[in-house]
Design a protein around this motif. Sequence first.
Motif, PDB file in Angstrom:
ATOM      1  N   ARG A   1      -2.590   3.203   0.407  1.00  0.00           N
ATOM      2  CA  ARG A   1      -3.954   2.924   0.283  1.00  0.00           C
ATOM      3  C   ARG A   1      -4.584   4.210  -0.420  1.00  0.00           C
ATOM      4  N   LYS A   2      -5.594   3.528  -1.173  1.00  0.00           N
ATOM      5  CA  LYS A   2      -6.630   4.412  -2.058  1.00  0.00           C
ATOM      6  C   LYS A   2      -8.006   3.691  -2.010  1.00  0.00           C
ATOM      7  N   GLU A   3      -8.876   4.263  -1.199  1.00  0.00           N
ATOM      8  CA  GLU A   3     -10.020   3.497  -1.106  1.00  0.00           C
ATOM      9  C   GLU A   3      -9.980   2.128  -0.677  1.00  0.00           C
ATOM     10  N   ARG A   4     -10.763   1.205  -1.589  1.00  0.00           N
ATOM     11  CA  ARG A   4     -10.545  -0.150  -1.254  1.00  0.00           C
ATOM     12  C   ARG A   4      -9.088  -0.892  -1.697  1.00  0.00           C
ATOM     13  N   LEU A   5      -8.266  -0.288  -2.342  1.00  0.00           N
ATOM     14  CA  LEU A   5      -7.030  -0.747  -2.864  1.00  0.00           C
ATOM     15  C   LEU A   5      -6.021  -0.168  -1.832  1.00  0.00           C
ATOM     16  N   LYS A   6      -4.916  -1.261  -1.674  1.00  0.00           N
ATOM     17  CA  LYS A   6      -3.773  -1.109  -0.818  1.00  0.00           C
ATOM     18  C   LYS A   6      -2.446  -1.811  -1.611  1.00  0.00           C
ATOM     19  N   VAL A   7      -1.530  -1.247  -1.522  1.00  0.00           N
ATOM     20  CA  VAL A   7      -0.293  -1.784  -1.927  1.00  0.00           C
ATOM     21  C   VAL A   7       0.914  -1.583  -1.100  1.00  0.00           C
ATOM     22  N   THR A   8       1.456  -2.741  -0.911  1.00  0.00           N
ATOM     23  CA  THR A   8       2.792  -2.549  -0.278  1.00  0.00           C
ATOM     24  C   THR A   8       3.905  -2.743  -1.029  1.00  0.00           C
ATOM     25  N   PHE A   9       5.107  -2.400  -0.451  1.00  0.00           N
ATOM     26  CA  PHE A   9       6.558  -2.409  -1.357  1.00  0.00           C
ATOM     27  C   PHE A   9       7.496  -2.891  -0.402  1.00  0.00           C
ATOM     28  N   ASP A  10       8.148  -4.229  -0.598  1.00  0.00           N
ATOM     29  CA  ASP A  10       9.135  -4.647  -0.010  1.00  0.00           C
ATOM     30  C   ASP A  10      10.213  -4.523  -0.484  1.00  0.00           C
TER      31      ASP A  10
ATOM     32  N   LEU B   1      -2.837  -9.607  -5.274  1.00  0.00           N
ATOM     33  CA  LEU B   1      -1.849  -9.881  -6.413  1.00  0.00           C
ATOM     34  C   LEU B   1      -0.230  -9.673  -6.206  1.00  0.00           C
ATOM     35  N   THR B   2       0.374 -10.501  -6.819  1.00  0.00           N
ATOM     36  CA  THR B   2       1.778 -10.504  -6.470  1.00  0.00           C
ATOM     37  C   THR B   2       2.636  -9.954  -7.547  1.00  0.00           C
ATOM     38  N   CYS B   3       3.664  -8.942  -7.199  1.00  0.00           N
ATOM     39  CA  CYS B   3       4.574  -8.563  -7.972  1.00  0.00           C
ATOM     40  C   CYS B   3       5.980  -8.701  -7.765  1.00  0.00           C
ATOM     41  N   ASN B   4       6.829  -9.500  -8.619  1.00  0.00           N
ATOM     42  CA  ASN B   4       8.210  -9.769  -8.017  1.00  0.00           C
ATOM     43  C   ASN B   4       9.227  -9.122  -9.183  1.00  0.00           C
ATOM     44  N   TYR B   5      10.442  -8.446  -8.684  1.00  0.00           N
ATOM     45  CA  TYR B   5      11.227  -8.025  -9.449  1.00  0.00           C
ATOM     46  C   TYR B   5      12.632  -8.362  -9.304  1.00  0.00           C
ATOM     47  N   THR B   6      13.525  -8.346 -10.190  1.00  0.00           N
ATOM     48  CA  THR B   6      14.822  -8.707  -9.800  1.00  0.00           C
ATOM     49  C   THR B   6      15.974  -7.732 -10.496  1.00  0.00           C
ATOM     50  N   ASN B   7      17.179  -8.016 -10.079  1.00  0.00           N
ATOM     51  CA  ASN B   7      18.358  -7.409 -10.597  1.00  0.00           C
ATOM     52  C   ASN B   7      18.153  -5.628 -10.569  1.00  0.00           C
ATOM     53  N   TYR B   8      17.124  -5.182  -9.666  1.00  0.00           N
ATOM     54  CA  TYR B   8      17.128  -3.700  -9.859  1.00  0.00           C
ATOM     55  C   TYR B   8      16.500  -3.400  -8.372  1.00  0.00           C
ATOM     56  N   SER B   9      16.632  -2.131  -8.222  1.00  0.00           N
ATOM     57  CA  SER B   9      16.188  -1.419  -7.007  1.00  0.00           C
ATOM     58  C   SER B   9      15.331  -0.314  -7.404  1.00  0.00           C
ATOM     59  N   PRO B  10      14.214  -0.281  -7.782  1.00  0.00           N
ATOM     60  CA  PRO B  10      13.506   0.938  -8.207  1.00  0.00           C
ATOM     61  C   PRO B  10      13.027   1.829  -7.323  1.00  0.00           C
ATOM     62  N   ALA B  11      12.952   3.137  -7.830  1.00  0.00           N
ATOM     63  CA  ALA B  11      12.608   4.203  -6.871  1.00  0.00           C
ATOM     64  C   ALA B  11      11.292   4.133  -6.608  1.00  0.00           C
TER      65      ALA B  11
ATOM     66  N   LEU C   1       0.728   4.626  -7.115  1.00  0.00           N
ATOM     67  CA  LEU C   1       2.515   4.300  -7.189  1.00  0.00           C
ATOM     68  C   LEU C   1       2.851   4.630  -5.763  1.00  0.00           C
ATOM     69  N   ILE C   2       3.657   3.694  -5.412  1.00  0.00           N
ATOM     70  CA  ILE C   2       4.540   3.541  -4.272  1.00  0.00           C
ATOM     71  C   ILE C   2       5.905   3.767  -4.401  1.00  0.00           C
ATOM     72  N   ARG C   3       6.476   4.548  -3.497  1.00  0.00           N
ATOM     73  CA  ARG C   3       7.744   4.962  -3.541  1.00  0.00           C
ATOM     74  C   ARG C   3       8.711   4.090  -2.679  1.00  0.00           C
ATOM     75  N   GLU C   4      10.004   3.849  -2.862  1.00  0.00           N
ATOM     76  CA  GLU C   4      10.978   3.035  -2.123  1.00  0.00           C
ATOM     77  C   GLU C   4      10.916   3.325  -0.396  1.00  0.00           C
ATOM     78  N   ASN C   5      10.495   4.560  -0.475  1.00  0.00           N
ATOM     79  CA  ASN C   5      10.648   4.823   1.174  1.00  0.00           C
ATOM     80  C   ASN C   5       9.324   4.659   1.795  1.00  0.00           C
ATOM     81  N   GLU C   6       8.299   3.980   1.075  1.00  0.00           N
ATOM     82  CA  GLU C   6       7.032   3.864   1.721  1.00  0.00           C
ATOM     83  C   GLU C   6       6.707   2.328   1.538  1.00  0.00           C
ATOM     84  N   LYS C   7       6.097   2.043   2.762  1.00  0.00           N
ATOM     85  CA  LYS C   7       6.034   0.542   2.984  1.00  0.00           C
ATOM     86  C   LYS C   7       4.535   0.128   2.470  1.00  0.00           C
ATOM     87  N   GLU C   8       3.819   1.111   2.600  1.00  0.00           N
ATOM     88  CA  GLU C   8       2.392   0.805   2.184  1.00  0.00           C
ATOM     89  C   GLU C   8       1.632   2.003   1.813  1.00  0.00           C
TER      90      GLU C   8
END
Lengths: 113, 111
Positions: A58-67, A21-31, A49-56
């Motif tokens: 994981r939690k069990e079968r879930l994985k989140v990336t933050f570019d 699943l994809t999430c895109n955001y604009t006009n902002y740099s969230p922490a 929850l993923i922070r701005e200084n984390e690229k990836e």
Amino acid sequence: SQKIEQNSEALNIQEGKTATLTCNYTNYSPAYLQWYRQDPGRGPVFLLLIRENEKEKRKERLKVTFDTTLKQSLFHITASQPADSATYLCALPAYSSASKIIFGSGTRLSIRP
Amino acid sequence: AAGVIQSPRHLIKEKRETATLKCYPIPRHDTVYWYQQGPGQDPQFLISFYEKMQSDKGSIPDRFSAQQFSDYHSELNMSSLELGDSALYFCASSSMNTEAFFGQGTRLTVV
């Protein structure tokens, strides 16, 4: 103004496959950025929850990336199961206030057996 | 573990009546949020409180008001109810601006 966009169309995939699943955001740099799961008639349930200084993260079968360059987060569910069927919401703190969480419109995920 | 408690779970009111929704946040959480969610829509932010003080306001009608009390519970008051106010109302709480924990919601039906 701050904007969050998620796949507006429902995502239907076969059990056992990876859902992305994809999430895109604009006009902002969230922490940080958050992902929630919501079942019909129930309150959203926090997943990751993923922070701005984390690229990836994981939690069990879930994985989140933050570019932060692309202003995009990807949410992956590996080895998907019918029980994973739900609406998944991306959420960010508002740029104007950390005491305000803004949600995307959500993506409805259906896993077929 | 204690979760966010909302009451009532269901509420039916007539137009122009008043409704009060209650929320009991998780102990030691410093922030309470209220959201409104219409059918097929994402949760819309109404208002939040940090340490019992109103901290942010979203698209909340003037007919709505909220407060947080000394025991940290919060109430959302809605007056002159309209049909369009029918929705699920969620309360959430968090600590130190991290993940929010949501209650089960109050389903308000205005007839």
